[in-house]
Design a protein around this motif. Structure first.
Motif, PDB file in Angstrom:
ATOM      1  N   LYS A  13       0.850  -1.195   0.000  1.00  0.00           N
ATOM      2  CA  LYS A  13       0.000   0.000   0.000  1.00  0.00           C
ATOM      3  C   LYS A  13       0.885   1.245   0.000  1.00  0.00           C
ATOM      4  O   LYS A  13       2.043   1.188   0.421  1.00  0.00           O
ATOM      5  CB  LYS A  13      -0.878  -0.002   1.244  1.00  0.00           C
ATOM      6  N   PRO A  14       0.348   2.392  -0.453  1.00  0.00           N
ATOM      7  CA  PRO A  14       1.123   3.633  -0.395  1.00  0.00           C
ATOM      8  C   PRO A  14       1.690   3.852   1.005  1.00  0.00           C
ATOM      9  O   PRO A  14       1.009   3.636   2.007  1.00  0.00           O
ATOM     10  CB  PRO A  14       0.086   4.701  -0.766  1.00  0.00           C
ATOM     11  N   GLY A  15       2.958   4.235   1.036  1.00  0.00           N
ATOM     12  CA  GLY A  15       3.649   4.479   2.297  1.00  0.00           C
ATOM     13  C   GLY A  15       4.440   3.281   2.797  1.00  0.00           C
ATOM     14  O   GLY A  15       5.345   3.425   3.606  1.00  0.00           O
ATOM     15  N   GLU A  16       4.095   2.070   2.310  1.00  0.00           N
ATOM     16  CA  GLU A  16       4.825   0.878   2.734  1.00  0.00           C
ATOM     17  C   GLU A  16       6.157   0.779   1.989  1.00  0.00           C
ATOM     18  O   GLU A  16       6.332   1.381   0.939  1.00  0.00           O
ATOM     19  CB  GLU A  16       3.983  -0.385   2.500  1.00  0.00           C
ATOM     20  N   ILE A  17       7.065   0.007   2.557  1.00  0.00           N
ATOM     21  CA  ILE A  17       8.421  -0.153   2.004  1.00  0.00           C
ATOM     22  C   ILE A  17       8.556  -1.525   1.343  1.00  0.00           C
ATOM     23  O   ILE A  17       8.126  -2.526   1.906  1.00  0.00           O
ATOM     24  CB  ILE A  17       9.480  -0.036   3.126  1.00  0.00           C
ATOM     25  N   ARG A  53       5.532   4.564  -9.263  1.00  0.00           N
ATOM     26  CA  ARG A  53       4.972   4.121  -7.973  1.00  0.00           C
ATOM     27  C   ARG A  53       6.043   3.966  -6.898  1.00  0.00           C
ATOM     28  O   ARG A  53       5.729   3.856  -5.723  1.00  0.00           O
ATOM     29  CB  ARG A  53       4.263   2.773  -8.136  1.00  0.00           C
ATOM     30  N   LEU A  54       7.317   3.919  -7.315  1.00  0.00           N
ATOM     31  CA  LEU A  54       8.400   3.663  -6.370  1.00  0.00           C
ATOM     32  C   LEU A  54       9.192   4.928  -6.085  1.00  0.00           C
ATOM     33  O   LEU A  54       9.673   5.597  -6.994  1.00  0.00           O
ATOM     34  CB  LEU A  54       9.346   2.598  -6.938  1.00  0.00           C
ATOM     35  N   GLN A  55       9.335   5.230  -4.798  1.00  0.00           N
ATOM     36  CA  GLN A  55      10.164   6.351  -4.371  1.00  0.00           C
ATOM     37  C   GLN A  55      11.358   5.772  -3.624  1.00  0.00           C
ATOM     38  O   GLN A  55      11.198   5.139  -2.576  1.00  0.00           O
ATOM     39  CB  GLN A  55       9.355   7.285  -3.463  1.00  0.00           C
ATOM     40  N   TYR A  56      12.538   5.976  -4.182  1.00  0.00           N
ATOM     41  CA  TYR A  56      13.759   5.454  -3.573  1.00  0.00           C
ATOM     42  C   TYR A  56      13.914   6.015  -2.156  1.00  0.00           C
ATOM     43  O   TYR A  56      13.735   7.209  -1.929  1.00  0.00           O
ATOM     44  CB  TYR A  56      14.970   5.831  -4.442  1.00  0.00           C
ATOM     45  N   VAL A  57      14.220   5.139  -1.195  1.00  0.00           N
ATOM     46  CA  VAL A  57      14.453   5.565   0.185  1.00  0.00           C
ATOM     47  C   VAL A  57      15.920   5.973   0.299  1.00  0.00           C
ATOM     48  O   VAL A  57      16.825   5.132   0.200  1.00  0.00           O
ATOM     49  CB  VAL A  57      14.105   4.440   1.192  1.00  0.00           C
ATOM     50  N   GLY A  64       9.319  10.503 -13.822  1.00  0.00           N
ATOM     51  CA  GLY A  64       9.217  11.276 -12.597  1.00  0.00           C
ATOM     52  C   GLY A  64       9.698  10.505 -11.380  1.00  0.00           C
ATOM     53  O   GLY A  64       9.413  10.868 -10.244  1.00  0.00           O
ATOM     54  N   SER A  65      10.425   9.423 -11.607  1.00  0.00           N
ATOM     55  CA  SER A  65      11.034   8.685 -10.513  1.00  0.00           C
ATOM     56  C   SER A  65      12.546   8.745 -10.721  1.00  0.00           C
ATOM     57  O   SER A  65      13.041   9.744 -11.228  1.00  0.00           O
ATOM     58  CB  SER A  65      10.510   7.246 -10.473  1.00  0.00           C
ATOM     59  N   LEU A  66      13.255   7.683 -10.378  1.00  0.00           N
ATOM     60  CA  LEU A  66      14.715   7.698 -10.485  1.00  0.00           C
ATOM     61  C   LEU A  66      15.244   6.470 -11.209  1.00  0.00           C
ATOM     62  O   LEU A  66      14.612   5.421 -11.218  1.00  0.00           O
ATOM     63  CB  LEU A  66      15.353   7.714  -9.091  1.00  0.00           C
ATOM     64  N   VAL A  67      16.438   6.634 -11.760  1.00  0.00           N
ATOM     65  CA  VAL A  67      17.262   5.501 -12.171  1.00  0.00           C
ATOM     66  C   VAL A  67      18.297   5.370 -11.052  1.00  0.00           C
ATOM     67  O   VAL A  67      18.976   6.342 -10.713  1.00  0.00           O
ATOM     68  CB  VAL A  67      17.973   5.769 -13.520  1.00  0.00           C
ATOM     69  N   ILE A  77       6.297   2.985  -1.416  1.00  0.00           N
ATOM     70  CA  ILE A  77       5.245   2.978  -2.437  1.00  0.00           C
ATOM     71  C   ILE A  77       4.503   4.310  -2.388  1.00  0.00           C
ATOM     72  O   ILE A  77       4.146   4.802  -1.312  1.00  0.00           O
ATOM     73  CB  ILE A  77       4.256   1.804  -2.170  1.00  0.00           C
ATOM     74  N   ARG A  78       4.283   4.880  -3.568  1.00  0.00           N
ATOM     75  CA  ARG A  78       3.566   6.168  -3.660  1.00  0.00           C
ATOM     76  C   ARG A  78       2.083   5.935  -3.782  1.00  0.00           C
ATOM     77  O   ARG A  78       1.632   5.004  -4.378  1.00  0.00           O
ATOM     78  CB  ARG A  78       4.043   6.956  -4.878  1.00  0.00           C
TER      79      ARG A  78
END
Length: 150
Positions: free
Chosen positions: A68-72, A99-103, A123-126, A149-150
């Motif tokens: 879910k959004p906010g989970e790792i 959907r993935l935001q690098y921590v 709009g995310s990262l490599v 997760i976004r």
């Protein structure tokens, strides 16, 4: 051993859920390596156009196939030199989906690497690891990172 194999299969499948069509990319001496067998989203063997046909196998697993959004979710990339000679100047790149935001600061590696990130078109990262030392035949290493997760 069978249970471990089933778990690995499940985690490999989970990795494909979170991965763009491109999957993991390998660059050796500035040249993109070709997928010889497998699926770059989860498990593939890459070759470099060279007389001796060096080979690198990558297996990517994820800690979950749904979140879910906010989970790792934690990702692990296992890199093995399956060729018969050392391979140097290797860069491993993984293109994250929107959907993935690098921590930040979550990357670890069992071998010396230089880690960098760059913004991608989605709009995310490599996420990118430049492996410092040549990987000897039969050797390898593990790279891990986490995404929220976004």
């Amino acid at each position: 051993e069978l249970a471990e194999s089933a778990k690995l299969s499940e985690q490999t499948e989970a990795a494909t859920v979170w991965t763009l069509d491109k999957g993991v990319q390998i660059v050796v001496d500035g040249t993109p390596a070709e997928v010889a067998t497998g699926d770059a989203r989860a498990e593939a063997t890459f070759t470099i156009d060279h007389e001796s046909k060096p080979g690198l196998r990558i297996v990517k697993v994820a800690s979950a196939c749904a979140a879910k959004p906010g989970e790792i979710v934690e990702f692990t990339l296992r890199l093995d030199n399956v060729g018969n000679e050392p391979v140097g100047n290797v860069t491993v790149m993984d293109n994250l989906t929107t959907r993935l935001q690098y921590v930040e600061g979550s990357q670890t590696a069992s071998i010396p690497t230089r880690f960098v990130t760059e913004v991608n078109e989605g709009g995310s990262l490599v996420v990118r690891w430049e492996i410092v030392d040549p990987i000897a035949a039969g050797d390898g290493g593990t790279i891990r990172f986490k995404c929220r997760i976004r």
